[in-house]
Design an enzyme around this catalytic site. Structure first.
Site, short mmCIF file in Angstrom:
data_model
loop_
_atom_site.label_atom_id
_atom_site.label_comp_id
_atom_site.label_asym_id
_atom_site.label_seq_id
_atom_site.Cartn_x
_atom_site.Cartn_y
_atom_site.Cartn_z
N ASP A 41 -3.21 -26.06 23.87
CA ASP A 41 -3.96 -27.05 23.09
C ASP A 41 -3.01 -28.05 22.42
OD1 ASP A 41 -6.58 -27.81 22.10
OD2 ASP A 41 -5.91 -27.12 20.14
N SER A 128 -7.43 -17.86 26.90
CA SER A 128 -7.50 -16.68 26.02
C SER A 128 -6.34 -15.70 26.12
CB SER A 128 -8.81 -15.88 26.24
OG SER A 128 -9.90 -16.50 25.61
P1 ADP Z 1 -5.60 -19.06 23.78
O1 ADP Z 1 -5.75 -19.39 22.32
O2 ADP Z 1 -6.87 -19.36 24.57
O3 ADP Z 1 -5.07 -17.68 24.01
P2 ADP Z 1 -2.97 -20.30 24.28
O4 ADP Z 1 -2.69 -21.75 24.38
O5 ADP Z 1 -2.38 -19.55 23.12
O6 ADP Z 1 -4.56 -20.15 24.34
O7 ADP Z 1 -2.47 -19.57 25.61
C1 ADP Z 1 -3.14 -19.65 26.83
C2 ADP Z 1 -2.13 -19.73 27.95
O8 ADP Z 1 -1.64 -21.07 28.05
C3 ADP Z 1 -0.89 -18.85 27.79
O9 ADP Z 1 -0.62 -18.22 29.04
C4 ADP Z 1 0.21 -19.86 27.45
O10 ADP Z 1 1.48 -19.40 27.92
C5 ADP Z 1 -0.26 -21.04 28.26
N1 ADP Z 1 0.33 -22.36 27.95
C6 ADP Z 1 0.98 -22.78 26.85
N2 ADP Z 1 1.38 -24.06 26.99
C7 ADP Z 1 0.97 -24.46 28.23
C8 ADP Z 1 1.10 -25.66 29.00
N3 ADP Z 1 1.70 -26.75 28.52
N4 ADP Z 1 0.55 -25.69 30.25
C9 ADP Z 1 -0.08 -24.61 30.77
N5 ADP Z 1 -0.24 -23.45 30.09
C10 ADP Z 1 0.29 -23.38 28.84
#
Ligand code: ADP
Length: 186
Positions: A41, A128
């Site tokens: 996000d 998630s």
């Molecule tokens: P949630 O709150 O839904 O768990 P997160 O963002 O904390 O969401 O994590 C969801 C996944 O997205 C994790 O596997 C994380 O490593 C990944 N993630 C983080 N940054 C990026 C990015 N720039 N592109 C793709 N995936 C990402």
């Protein structure tokens, strides 16, 4: 790694940063308040610029946010996409609180939103499995099964890509996709 579906549709797994890869819709792992956070996000808002949050402010004012298991659409700011679909995944609380249904719903809703807009490509992060704590092996199976089902049905989407940020997540999705292959060969 990829899996082909009838009609030339493809489900792909790639490693990397979802903000760097062009797709007509990029899915964000958002929160119910649509307020922005860390992880994917944060990366989407940083790379996309403030316009995305301005649109979310309007949606929040009108609708109060977005329920878990659903998604809202904004434009994509500076990202290489037409839309961002902000999907609200479940916080994992042991698995007995409807988490699996909510997670599947995120993917199904985003595939439906893509088809309603006649989009041909969509990219997903692993919803998630970061701060929301969903065990990645289970989440990968749910994610891939749900998107595969949508690609087997009537959809305008030709390419659905999972963009997996870290190696452990990529490997979990790779194993889950291999499992899906085995099932479809039975
Ligand atoms: P949630 O709150 O839904 O768990 P997160 O963002 O904390 O969401 O994590 C969801 C996944 O997205 C994790 O596997 C994380 O490593 C990944 N993630 C983080 N940054 C990026 C990015 N720039 N592109 C793709 N995936 C990402």
């Amino acid at each position: 790694m990829e899996k082909e579906f009838p009609g030339g549709r493809t489900l792909k797994l790639v490693g990397g940063d979802i903000t760097k890869l062009a797709a007509e819709a990029i899915v964000n792992a958002a929160n119910a308040g649509l307020r922005g956070g860390g992880g994917v996000d944060g990366a989407i808002h940083r790379a996309g610029g403030p316009e995305i949050m301005r649109e979310l402010d309007g949606i929040r004012a009108a609708e109060g946010g977005c329920p878990t298991g659903s998604a809202v659409a904004t434009t994509a700011g500076k990202l290489p996409a037409r839309y961002i679909f902000h999907a609200v995944g479940p916080i994992f609380r042991g698995g007995g609180q409807g988490e699996a249904e909510a997670l599947a719903s995120c993917y199904a809703v985003c595939m439906k939103m893509a088809s309603e807009r006649a989009l041909r490509s969509i990219s997903f992060p692993s919803i998630s499995t970061g701060v929301y704590g969903y065990p990645v092996e289970q989440a990968a199976r749910i994610a891939l099964t749900t998107v595969a089902r949508a690609l087997e049905a009537d959809t305008t989407v030709e390419t659905a890509t999972f963009v997996l940020f870290d190696e452990a997540t990529f490997q979990a999705y790779r194993r889950a996709l291999a499992g899906l292959h085995a099932q479809s060969l039975e």
